[in-house]
Each structure stands twice: as structure tokens, then as C-alpha cells.
Motif scaffolding. Structure first.
Motif, PDB file in Angstrom:
ATOM      1  N   LYS A   1      -3.658   5.295  -1.848  1.00  0.00           N
ATOM      2  CA  LYS A   1      -4.546   6.666  -1.746  1.00  0.00           C
ATOM      3  C   LYS A   1      -3.803   7.887  -1.843  1.00  0.00           C
ATOM      4  O   LYS A   1      -2.595   7.893  -1.354  1.00  0.00           O
ATOM      5  CB  LYS A   1      -5.247   6.318  -0.459  1.00  0.00           C
ATOM      6  CG  LYS A   1      -6.186   7.340   0.184  1.00  0.00           C
ATOM      7  CD  LYS A   1      -6.792   7.369   1.438  1.00  0.00           C
ATOM      8  CE  LYS A   1      -7.537   6.121   1.724  1.00  0.00           C
ATOM      9  NZ  LYS A   1      -8.378   5.999   3.069  1.00  0.00           N
TER      10      LYS A   1
ATOM     11  N   GLU B   1      -9.852  13.070  -2.496  1.00  0.00           N
ATOM     12  CA  GLU B   1      -9.182  11.969  -2.008  1.00  0.00           C
ATOM     13  C   GLU B   1      -9.663  10.771  -2.987  1.00  0.00           C
ATOM     14  O   GLU B   1     -10.749  10.523  -3.353  1.00  0.00           O
ATOM     15  CB  GLU B   1      -9.770  11.612  -0.789  1.00  0.00           C
ATOM     16  CG  GLU B   1      -8.887  10.439   0.045  1.00  0.00           C
ATOM     17  CD  GLU B   1      -9.350  10.332   1.602  1.00  0.00           C
ATOM     18  OE1 GLU B   1     -10.094   9.377   1.790  1.00  0.00           O
ATOM     19  OE2 GLU B   1      -9.140  11.104   2.271  1.00  0.00           O
TER      20      GLU B   1
ATOM     21  N   THR C   1      -2.180  -1.239  -3.293  1.00  0.00           N
ATOM     22  CA  THR C   1      -3.571  -0.304  -3.383  1.00  0.00           C
ATOM     23  C   THR C   1      -2.707   0.972  -2.814  1.00  0.00           C
ATOM     24  O   THR C   1      -1.593   0.996  -2.450  1.00  0.00           O
ATOM     25  CB  THR C   1      -4.498  -0.868  -2.320  1.00  0.00           C
ATOM     26  OG1 THR C   1      -3.892  -0.833  -0.930  1.00  0.00           O
ATOM     27  CG2 THR C   1      -5.383  -1.912  -2.619  1.00  0.00           C
TER      28      THR C   1
ATOM     29  N   GLU D   1       0.574   5.550   0.486  1.00  0.00           N
ATOM     30  CA  GLU D   1      -0.693   6.889   0.851  1.00  0.00           C
ATOM     31  C   GLU D   1       0.323   8.116   0.615  1.00  0.00           C
ATOM     32  O   GLU D   1       1.475   8.236   1.159  1.00  0.00           O
ATOM     33  CB  GLU D   1      -1.143   6.853   2.261  1.00  0.00           C
ATOM     34  CG  GLU D   1      -2.040   5.574   2.474  1.00  0.00           C
ATOM     35  CD  GLU D   1      -3.191   5.930   3.375  1.00  0.00           C
ATOM     36  OE1 GLU D   1      -3.196   6.946   3.783  1.00  0.00           O
ATOM     37  OE2 GLU D   1      -3.909   4.985   3.654  1.00  0.00           O
TER      38      GLU D   1
ATOM     39  N   ASN E   1     -12.018   4.624  -6.685  1.00  0.00           N
ATOM     40  CA  ASN E   1     -13.171   5.645  -5.885  1.00  0.00           C
ATOM     41  C   ASN E   1     -12.403   6.891  -5.558  1.00  0.00           C
ATOM     42  O   ASN E   1     -11.198   7.002  -5.614  1.00  0.00           O
ATOM     43  CB  ASN E   1     -13.376   4.980  -4.650  1.00  0.00           C
ATOM     44  CG  ASN E   1     -14.523   5.774  -4.016  1.00  0.00           C
ATOM     45  OD1 ASN E   1     -15.541   5.820  -4.530  1.00  0.00           O
ATOM     46  ND2 ASN E   1     -14.305   6.265  -2.650  1.00  0.00           N
TER      47      ASN E   1
ATOM     48  N   GLU F   1      -8.889   6.546  -4.377  1.00  0.00           N
ATOM     49  CA  GLU F   1      -8.401   5.297  -4.065  1.00  0.00           C
ATOM     50  C   GLU F   1      -7.894   4.614  -5.325  1.00  0.00           C
ATOM     51  O   GLU F   1      -8.630   4.671  -6.267  1.00  0.00           O
ATOM     52  CB  GLU F   1      -9.547   4.419  -3.436  1.00  0.00           C
ATOM     53  CG  GLU F   1      -9.601   5.084  -1.877  1.00  0.00           C
ATOM     54  CD  GLU F   1     -10.823   4.447  -1.163  1.00  0.00           C
ATOM     55  OE1 GLU F   1     -11.074   3.409  -1.854  1.00  0.00           O
ATOM     56  OE2 GLU F   1     -11.369   5.135  -0.171  1.00  0.00           O
ATOM     57  N   TYR F   2      -6.738   3.684  -5.377  1.00  0.00           N
ATOM     58  CA  TYR F   2      -6.290   3.157  -6.489  1.00  0.00           C
ATOM     59  C   TYR F   2      -6.254   1.717  -6.070  1.00  0.00           C
ATOM     60  O   TYR F   2      -5.903   1.139  -5.337  1.00  0.00           O
ATOM     61  CB  TYR F   2      -4.915   3.824  -6.907  1.00  0.00           C
ATOM     62  CG  TYR F   2      -5.314   5.193  -6.867  1.00  0.00           C
ATOM     63  CD1 TYR F   2      -5.267   5.916  -8.392  1.00  0.00           C
ATOM     64  CD2 TYR F   2      -4.761   6.137  -5.943  1.00  0.00           C
ATOM     65  CE1 TYR F   2      -5.231   7.348  -8.135  1.00  0.00           C
ATOM     66  CE2 TYR F   2      -4.649   7.440  -5.886  1.00  0.00           C
ATOM     67  CZ  TYR F   2      -4.878   8.136  -6.990  1.00  0.00           C
ATOM     68  OH  TYR F   2      -4.966   9.494  -7.154  1.00  0.00           O
ATOM     69  N   GLU F   3      -5.889   0.886  -7.323  1.00  0.00           N
ATOM     70  CA  GLU F   3      -5.424  -0.197  -7.359  1.00  0.00           C
ATOM     71  C   GLU F   3      -4.328  -0.451  -8.417  1.00  0.00           C
ATOM     72  O   GLU F   3      -4.733   0.157  -9.547  1.00  0.00           O
ATOM     73  CB  GLU F   3      -6.487  -1.545  -7.347  1.00  0.00           C
ATOM     74  CG  GLU F   3      -7.370  -1.593  -8.666  1.00  0.00           C
ATOM     75  CD  GLU F   3      -8.348  -2.643  -8.394  1.00  0.00           C
ATOM     76  OE1 GLU F   3      -8.544  -3.192  -7.202  1.00  0.00           O
ATOM     77  OE2 GLU F   3      -8.900  -2.903  -9.382  1.00  0.00           O
TER      78      GLU F   3
ATOM     79  N   HIS G   1       0.812  -1.251   0.110  1.00  0.00           N
ATOM     80  CA  HIS G   1      -0.078  -0.050   0.002  1.00  0.00           C
ATOM     81  C   HIS G   1       0.868   1.349  -0.190  1.00  0.00           C
ATOM     82  O   HIS G   1       2.030   1.252   0.572  1.00  0.00           O
ATOM     83  CB  HIS G   1      -0.829   0.024   1.013  1.00  0.00           C
ATOM     84  CG  HIS G   1      -1.705   1.239   1.186  1.00  0.00           C
ATOM     85  ND1 HIS G   1      -3.043   1.109   0.427  1.00  0.00           N
ATOM     86  CD2 HIS G   1      -2.109   2.123   2.182  1.00  0.00           C
ATOM     87  CE1 HIS G   1      -3.496   2.377   0.716  1.00  0.00           C
ATOM     88  NE2 HIS G   1      -3.213   3.073   1.684  1.00  0.00           N
TER      89      HIS G   1
END
Length: 328
Positions: free
Chosen positions: A226, A214, A224, A152, A199, A216-218, A150
Motif C-alpha cells: 500500500k 492511496e 501485498t 507500506e 485498488n 493497494e497492490y499485489e 507486506h
């Protein structure tokens, strides 16, 4: 010894001293030789302050100056495509401020002209050339974090007033175009992959203007991410955290590390790296890389084709948040 690269700047934008004239004053390979602004008096004052020899009445006059090798384009984003393409057609290399264009379609048009002319066309993501981000890349590429899980990243600053260009949709306004573009670029470059937006949530100010977004990704490998870009808070925040199966990397202020930075690597229970790196400005490294690209053809990681991928993510983020991509 090669003659200095002669650069003309379009406008007298607030970013120009930091991004161009100050670094150029410390670089014998560069001369900022011409400027134009909408107000000639402003251009003359800017030229006097920064030792620029020639003031023109229009941006087009700068672009066609036969003594110039390159153009710096810090105009509003809505003007990036027009004047960057004009400069390329006039035989000039281009250092174009971020965000590169209003949307991915414009970025593709700009990149096509760059390819056609064979000239250097770069998006000015200056952070990418600084040792802080280079160290972060080195750590991730080494595999010491194990399998990435992840990422961020965020860049947050205070709210501009209503008249600020960031608040105007038509000129490419919105937090994502000016702030959020950085963490989006960070997650793309630190993973060396392109994310899918899953999202996005916006705080909307004026119609179509995101005060914050904000996202969100993959990624294809299951990682993942953000990001958050915002211009509706008083506190300055710019940082990135990369989490892997074996450890965590924290990077404070990869954006402007010249104002203080920190890179911390934790593997298991051990702190393996915990330092501030050089405070030499990002823009000096970027200008050196630009000169190298022009003179030697050395690839730059924030070239026009990278800008296309960047703008595709930004367009997708706006759409996912229920806002229009800029220029549509």
C-alpha cells in the motif's frame, strides 16, 4: 585526469540548487556551466548566485551548446519528453527530474531515443543512491525478514496554493506525480518486483488533480503493498515498513535522509539494527552515480527503462482511482 563533466540546466527551478548546483560545488568532476530560464533576468540572477559561467536566452540554446556534456531537466513534467529528447538528439546525456514523463507512453518514447543514441538517460530518484536505502535493500536481500508479506510506504506534505504547478493537470500536476511517485518507487525497488494495482482511492481537488491517492497492490509472489502520496496535510511524513514472516524493517525518511533518518530491523523479539545513517545529501550520491554512468557506463537503477515501469504503475493507479493518467 579527466576533464569535469560540463552540465547545462534548463530553467532556474527551486529544486536545482539542492539537486544540482550545491552537489556540483562539492564535486571536482562536475561543472554546472550554462543555464537558461523563461525570464533571462532570473537566469542571470541564478547564474550569479551559483557561479554559472554562461546564460542563454532559451532552453534550446543550452541544449546545442557544443561545450556541454549533459543536461539537467527540472522543467515541468509536461516538458520532460520534449527537452530530454532534444538533448539526447544533440548528443547530451540527461538527468531528468521525476516524475519522468506525463505517462508511460511518453516514457517509452524517451527511452527509445536514449537507446538509439546510446546516451545516459536517468530519472532523478535521488533516494535510490543513498546509504539509507542501500541499507534497507541489503537487509531485505539478506533474507533475514523471511518471506516478504507486506510493504507500506507514504510521503505526505502540506497543501500547495492554487497557483502551484502541482495543482495544474496540463503540466503534470497531482500528488502522485510529485509525492506519491516516491513510495511507489520505494516498493518497486525494495521488493525488486513490479506490482499490480488492485485498488486506488483519491481525494480530488480541482478536476483531475489528486490531493491524495492511496493505492493497494499485489505482486506475483503474493506480497501485498500500500502506498499513499498526499499534499493535503500539514505534517511531513516519509517512511516505509517492510513486513516479513520473521521480522519487520522500518525506514524513516528514505526521501531526504540528510534531514534525519532511521533504519530499524526487528527479528522476532530482538532489535537487530537500530541506527541513523549518514546525513550526507542524497543528491551528492546521485550526482556521483550519474558521472560514473556517463564516464564508465556503470548502470543506474533509475534509468529510462525503470522509468517506463514506474510510469506504468502511476498510470494504473490513476485509472483505478477514476482519474485520467496525465497527458491523456
Amino acid at each position: 585526469m579527466a576533464q569535469p563533466l560540463r552540465i547545462g540546466t534548463l530553467g532556474a527551478a527551486m529544486i536545482t540548487p539542492n539537486a544540482l548546483t550545491d552537489p556540483a560545488s562539492k564535486n571536482d568532476d562536475v561543472v554546472v556551466a550554462a543555464v537558461a530560464a523563461r525570464d533571462r533576468t532570473r537566469a542571470e540572477k541564478f547564474a550569479s548566485q551559483h557561479g554559472i559561467e554562461t546564460v542563454y536566452d532559451s532552453y534550446d540554446d543550452v541544449i546545442v551548446d557544443p561545450t556541454l556534456d549533459a543536461i539537467y531537466n527540472p522543467l515541468p513534467i509536461s516538458h520532460h519528453k520534449e527537452y530530454s529528447i532534444k538533448a539526447l538528439r544533440a548528443g547530451k546525456h540527461v538527468l531528468c527530474e521525476k516524475s519522468f514523463s506525463l505517462n508511460a507512453t511518453e516514457a517509452r518514447e524517451m527511452a527509445a531515443v536514449g537507446d538509439e543514441t546510446g546516451l545516459v538517460l536517468i530519472e532523478a530518484f535521488h533516494y535510490r543512491y543513498h546509504p539509507v536505502f542501500q541499507k534497507a535493500l541489503e537487509i531485505v536481500d539478506s533474507g533475514v525478514l523471511g518471506s516478504l508479506q507486506h510493504v507500506e510506504a507514504q510521503f505526505i506534505v502540506g497543501t500547495p496554493n492554487k497557483e502551484n504547478i502541482r495543482m495544474i493537470y496540463e503540466t503534470g500536476g497531482g500528488a502522485t506525480m510529485d509525492m506519491g511517485c516516491y513510495p511507489i518507487s520505494w516498493i518497486r525497488h525494495i521488493t525488486r518486483q513490479e506490482p499490480r494495482v488492485t485498488n486506488a482511492t483519491a481525494v480530488e481537488g480541482d478536476p483531475q488533480i489528486d490531493l491524495s491517492l492511496e493505492v493497494e497492490y499485489e505482486f506475483d509472489n503474493g506480497v501485498t503493498a500500500k502506498t499513499r502520496g498526499a499534499m493535503n496535510q500539514r505534517t511531513f511524513v516519509a517512511d516505509m515498513t517492510v513486513t516479513g514472516s520473521e521480522g519487520e524493517l522500518y525506514v524513516r525518511n528514505p526521501l531526504v535522509p540528510q534531514h534525519g533518518n532511521h533504519v530499524k530491523l526487528t527479528v522476532g523479539d530482538n532489535i537487530e539494527f537500530d541506527e541513523e545513517l549518514t546525513r550526507r545529501p542524497t543528491y551528492e550520491y546521485q550526482l556521483e552515480a550519474f558521472v560514473d554512468a556517463v564516464r564508465n557506463g556503470t548502470p543506474m537503477p533509475t534509468d529510462a527503462h525503470d522509468a517506463i515501469k514506474q510510469m506504468e504503475v502511476i498510470d494504473a493507479a490513476y485509472s483505478a482511482a477514476g482519474l485520467k493518467p496525465r497527458g491523456t
